[in-house]
Design an enzyme around this catalytic site. Structure first.
Site, PDB file in Angstrom:
ATOM      1  N   HIS B  46       0.616  -1.513   0.130  1.00  0.00           N
ATOM      2  CA  HIS B  46       0.148   0.429   0.177  1.00  0.00           C
ATOM      3  C   HIS B  46       1.101   1.120  -0.309  1.00  0.00           C
ATOM      4  O   HIS B  46       0.697   2.349  -0.530  1.00  0.00           O
ATOM      5  CB  HIS B  46      -0.871   0.267   0.915  1.00  0.00           C
ATOM      6  CG  HIS B  46      -2.068   1.166   1.468  1.00  0.00           C
ATOM      7  ND1 HIS B  46      -3.112   0.857   0.477  1.00  0.00           N
ATOM      8  CD2 HIS B  46      -2.571   2.166   1.895  1.00  0.00           C
ATOM      9  CE1 HIS B  46      -3.506   1.812   0.770  1.00  0.00           C
ATOM     10  NE2 HIS B  46      -2.999   2.325   1.779  1.00  0.00           N
ATOM     11  N   HIS B  92     -10.199   3.155  -1.180  1.00  0.00           N
ATOM     12  CA  HIS B  92     -10.559   2.285   0.388  1.00  0.00           C
ATOM     13  C   HIS B  92     -11.217   1.181   0.261  1.00  0.00           C
ATOM     14  O   HIS B  92     -12.552   0.858   0.839  1.00  0.00           O
ATOM     15  CB  HIS B  92     -11.346   3.579   0.718  1.00  0.00           C
ATOM     16  CG  HIS B  92     -10.452   3.761   2.625  1.00  0.00           C
ATOM     17  ND1 HIS B  92     -11.089   3.992   3.690  1.00  0.00           N
ATOM     18  CD2 HIS B  92      -9.434   3.731   3.162  1.00  0.00           C
ATOM     19  CE1 HIS B  92     -10.408   4.405   4.469  1.00  0.00           C
ATOM     20  NE2 HIS B  92      -9.203   4.165   3.955  1.00  0.00           N
TER      21      HIS B  92
END
Lengths: 233, 732
Positions: B46, B92
């Protein structure tokens, strides 16, 4: 007309309101932070939309106790003109300047859409540019716009003609149980009300967002033009 | 609970044995728990982009109007008159599956911070959503939560949500996608960056207090889900849009002064990544004293504070003589303000807590020796040609079915929960034009903004799909009359450790890059979300369709010239672009024949640019009163959408095209537009001169859509068929 727009923490439609007021007055309204306490020289106080204090208690409940509200109460007592829109309407009911309360929308969802309002009174500074029964389009955007009041208050509002605007179909039909025209489920389709002296007006929809042909129309403009004419000095 | 730092803890934190060995070698000793935490989040997929970086570098990022490309918190482009648009899209996905409301809400909050941290007032939000099979209760629960979350956050902060897209496919059953985009506005000479500078300068923390939420969120988002996904709820953050609103206003107020040296939001990996990135970019060291960090709960350890992903927090480096100015502004807005450290010349991040040094890590190797992988990839299989297909339904029955199908049905139920008008600058609301149009207050400028991706195309042929996503975004901006400027990409894929997924990723980027170059449409910001896979009870994994979502932005120099998609009354309706009747991977094929095969429609980037430039020029010269791109569902669906948007009808002519009607009317050939014009002959003559195919296909007027067969469908009936899907689904 000198207008003041009160900004609470979480207010978010103060710039929309400033655009509408600037359009009709030609000058900038005064932005008043909620901790200020001076409204000298002001003809119109506007409580704009938003989520004051996040609406975490009841909508408008915290803002109703802000320092500026003491001054606004005394402004009202002296006969000052106040417009409360959306969260501003909620603050006016929470502070007792207008009767009733705004509950969660009937279907428990936030609503953002156009609605149509029927004008019920035309002898007030807020509504005199319209004819009685006129219908105008305006956006609404709220989660808690479902107006309610106890029966005696409702009787008084209706009996004394203190309802300024009702949700209606585009051709002016008012039907409280029709979710298409009365989307938040307000009692008697009430969208906006007046104080007894008709100098305080609270309403849920946002006429300030429909004052420019580019944004889809000028249906909201008569309210602001009317205020300027009525409050000219 | 005292954890021993060793190989197995490192593995639990998501580091491989080799990566952990590198940590030990950099440190020259066994790292502390806090240090291991810092390494593991900074080196997570990430935060480090370790599988994607090699390929992201191949995307074009420059143009004369690009002020800041990838590498900053968001991309910045010059829109004229001294203004810059600042924008980015971010995923998200993982949190939104676990906790849809908070996952989606904090997705909006996070992307807002990426934009206002650069000095911009956010003026528009969009979102690109992908959900699983709508027939399952879990999907409905996720839709409900995600829509409420996006609305709950965006409505409260007072940023209009003006557009977006939604697709459904069972491949998203275990991994819905929530991609949120924010566009902000700043003076182009007032852009704030994150590189720290000035040894000794104070490091200041503002915003919400730090709690124990979201610890290791970045790590969670860097692995696929298994049957215990729901146990990861504590890694999901909780948002507070009211605090965010205050933070926006306070930061913008402070940004109007000269107090700020550098500023960065605390996003994924919280205090760790913001401190490491600010110091790293500035080539300085940083020392933090965690005792000074505003804390929500007592007894938090250094490890917890460094890895917390509590929301609505910012880190700033201030000029030392301006800290009191800044403090007063944050006190006015009733936000926490704390000096929690200072910049040093050590080149290390040093973290102190209760008199102990909890971490002391050299910044250069933390960044330079971060793993980067050239993962094995297999070339995607070229899909077989579709072959002959036959239409089982009449044109009118087909149209009614298509416009009510999940991917084409009206999204009004969703949009009507998002405040799209706050700010008073929304010129075209959702559904009124191919791109949202938001005016720049007090100027003639407006931005046209869209998000696009057709995952079923990307799945069949990732390269063509990648190019198509960019081309459709460009087309949607063009169809309003705006000049396309730049792109933000949100690349959602499965597990990159699988060669076929890595192959999809590489091919999609190749296609995107080709389109961006051909259309002069650089990528200025973006985000990669991998490991969107869920392990099934039988041990296999289900990966999402490859979904390189494109957010894009263009500018209208004169907002008055913008056109919408609503059919104008009494006009000639002209089709621009060539029609071959491409039904492979079409909505028609899937919804009518239940098939998902064949190749996606080819993307001819030369034709795309030529047709688009012609249409835009016509719009700007005032000959076009409405314009709509032809995409999902083909010409017939596009015409119906125009009719439904305005209520004005249209009588279609027989195409006389030599192809089967379903191929002509429902084929999804690219680079096409429908326009309403006064004089079709003159328009077509100008098109011919520009070597752009154009032909009259109908006349607008009345209140009905009249098919070439003479069958008449009223606009009202179309609307009923179009609007039924979402309310019916969500009130089950």
């Amino acid at each position: 007309m000198k207008a003041a727009i009160v900004v609470f923490p979480g207010t978010n439609r103060e710039r929309d309101m400033a655009i509408a007021l600037r359009r009709v007055t030609g000058h900038e309204p005064r932005m008043v932070w909620h901790r200020e306490t001076d409204l000298t020289g002001i003809d119109l106080v506007v409580l704009p939309g938003g989520f004051s204090y996040g609406d975490y208690l009841r909508c408008g409940a915290m803002a109703a106790h802000s320092p500026i509200m003491t001054e606004i109460r005394s402004f009202a007592q002296k006969g000052g003109h106040i417009l409360g829109v959306c969260n501003g309407f909620q603050i006016l009911t929470e502070s007792g300047l207008l009767p009733g309360a705004l509950l969660r929308n009937a279907d428990l969802r936030f609503l953002s859409q156009d609605c149509h309002l029927r004008v019920e009174r035309t002898d007030t500074p807020f509504t005199h540019k319209w004819q009685k029964g006129d219908v105008f389009r305006t956006p609404l955007a709220h989660g808690d716009g479902n107006y309610t009041a106890d029966q005696s208050t409702l009787d008084r509002l209706e009996g004394e003609g203190l309802v300024a605007f009702r949700y209606a179909t585009p051709n002016g039909q008012v039907q409280a149980d029709d979710t298409a025209s009365n989307p938040n489920g307000s009692v008697n389709s009430i969208a906006g009300i007046l104080s007894e002296n008709s100098r305080i007006c609270g309403m849920m929809p946002h006429p300030e967002d429909l004052v420019d042909p580019l944004m889809g129309g000028v249906d909201g403009l008569p309210l602001f033009e009317g205020l300027v004419e009525a409050l000219v000095r | 609970m005292k954890k021993t730092v060793d190989d197995s803890l490192a593995q639990e934190f998501g580091l491989t044995a080799e990566e952990y060995a590198r940590v030990v070698s950099i440190m020259g000793r066994t790292p502390s728990l806090t240090e291991l935490g810092v390494f593991s989040v900074m080196w997570s997929e990430h935060c480090s982009y370790k599988s994607s970086r090699k390929w992201l570098r191949t995307l074009p990022t420059k143009a004369p109007w690009v002020i800041h490309g990838p590498g900053e918190n968001a991309g910045v482009v010059d829109i004229g008159l001294g203004y810059a648009a600042i924008f980015k899209m971010e995923s998200h996905n993982h949190p939104s599956f676990i906790e849809p409301y908070q996952g989606a809400a904090t997705g909006v909050g996070g992307i807002l911070r990426d934009v206002f941290t650069m000095g911009a007032r956010p003026i528009a939000n969009l979102n690109a959503l992908r959900f699983g099979n709508p027939e399952t209760p879990r999907t409905r629960q996720i839709i409900d939560g995600a829509v409420r979350g996006i609305g709950g956050y965006g409505n409260c902060v007072g940023v209009p949500t003006v557009g977006g897209e939604i697709n459904f496919h069972p491949a998203y059953d275990g991994n819905p996608l929530v991609n949120a985009m924010t566009v902000g506005l700043a003076r182009k000479d007032r852009i704030f960056l994150s590189a720290a500078a000035g040894i000794g300068n104070p490091v200041v923390y503002v915003g919400s207090r730090t709690g124990r939420d979201g610890i290791h969120g970045a790590t969670m988002s860097s692995a696929e889900f298994d049957e215990n996904a729901m146990a990861k709820r504590p890694t999901v953050q909780v948002g507070d849009p009211f605090i965010e609103k205050l933070l926006i206003e306070a930061c913008l107020e402070l940004m109007a002064t000269d107090a700020i040296v550098a500023i960065q939001d605390m996003g994924a990996a919280g205090l760790t990544s913001s401190a490491v990135e600010m110091a790293g970019k500035g080539g300085v060291g940083i020392e933090l004293d965690l005792d000074a960090v505003p804390q929500r709960e007592p007894g938090m350890t250094a490890y917890e504070m460094m890895l917390s992903e509590s929301q609505e927090r910012m880190l700033m480096v201030l000029k030392p003589d301006r800290t009191e100015v800044a403090r007063k502004i944050f006190e006015k807005w009733e936000l926490d303000f704390a000096i929690i450290g200072h910049l040093t010349e050590t080149g290390h991040i040093v973290v102190k807590h209760k008199g102990q040094v909890e971490a002391d890590i050299p910044l250069d190797p933390l960044a330079d020796q971060a793993p980067i992988y050239d993962r094995p990839a297999s070339k995607p299989v070229v899909p077989e040609p579709l072959g002959p297909v036959h239409a089982p339904l009449s044109l009118d029955a087909t149209l009614i079915k298509l416009i009510g199908s999940p991917d084409l049905a009206s999204r009004a139920w969703v949009w009507n929960q998002y405040d799209s008008t706050v700010g008073g600058q929304t010129v075209r609301r959702p559904g009124a034009a191919d791109a949202a149009i938001v005016k720049i207050e007090d100027t003639s400028l407006a931005l046209a903004i869209t998000t696009d991706c057709t995952p079923r195309y990307c799945h069949a042929d990732p390269k063509t799909g990648g190019a198509q996503a960019v081309a459709e975004a460009w087309r949607n901006i063009t169809a309003t009359g705006a000049r396309p400027l730049a792109v933000t990409d949100n690349l959602n894929f499965g597990n990159p450790e699988k060669p076929e997924i890595m192959g999809q990723f590489i091919a999609a980027i190749e296609g995107m890059g080709d389109a961006c170059r051909a259309l002069d449409f650089p990528v200025v910001s973006g985000n990669v979300s991998l490991y969107n896979e869920t392990r099934q009870p039988d041990g296999s994994t289900l990966a999402i369709l490859p979904t390189p979502a494109i957010g894009a932005l263009g500018v209208l120099d004169d907002v008055e010239k913008a056109v919408g998609l609503g059919m104008s009354d009494g006009k000639a309706v002209v089709l621009v672009g060539q029609t071959r009747g491409e039904l492979g991977q079409s909505i028609w094929l899937r919804e009518i024949l239940g098939r998902e095969d064949g190749p996606p429609p080819p993307v001819d980037l030369v034709a795309e640019k030529r047709n688009g430039d012609f249409v835009r020029q016509e719009i700007l010269s005032g000959t076009v009163s409405a314009c709509h791109d032809v995409s999902d569902g083909g010409i017939m669906v596009a015409v119906a959408e125009m009719v439904m948007a305005s209520g004005a009808g249209c009588e279609l002519e027989s195409p006389d095209s030599g192809m089967r009607p379903e191929a002509f009317w429902f084929g999804e050939d690219q680079a096409r537009y429908l326009v309403c014009v006064d004089n079709a002959a003159e328009f077509c003559a100008r098109a011919a001169q520009a070597e752009v195919p154009a032909r009259l296909i109908g006349q607008s007027g009345g209140n009905d859509l009249i098919l070439p067969s003479g069958v008449t469908i009223s606009a009202a009936r179309l609307v009923v068929a179009h609007e039924a899907f979402f309310p019916a689904l969500m009130t089950r």
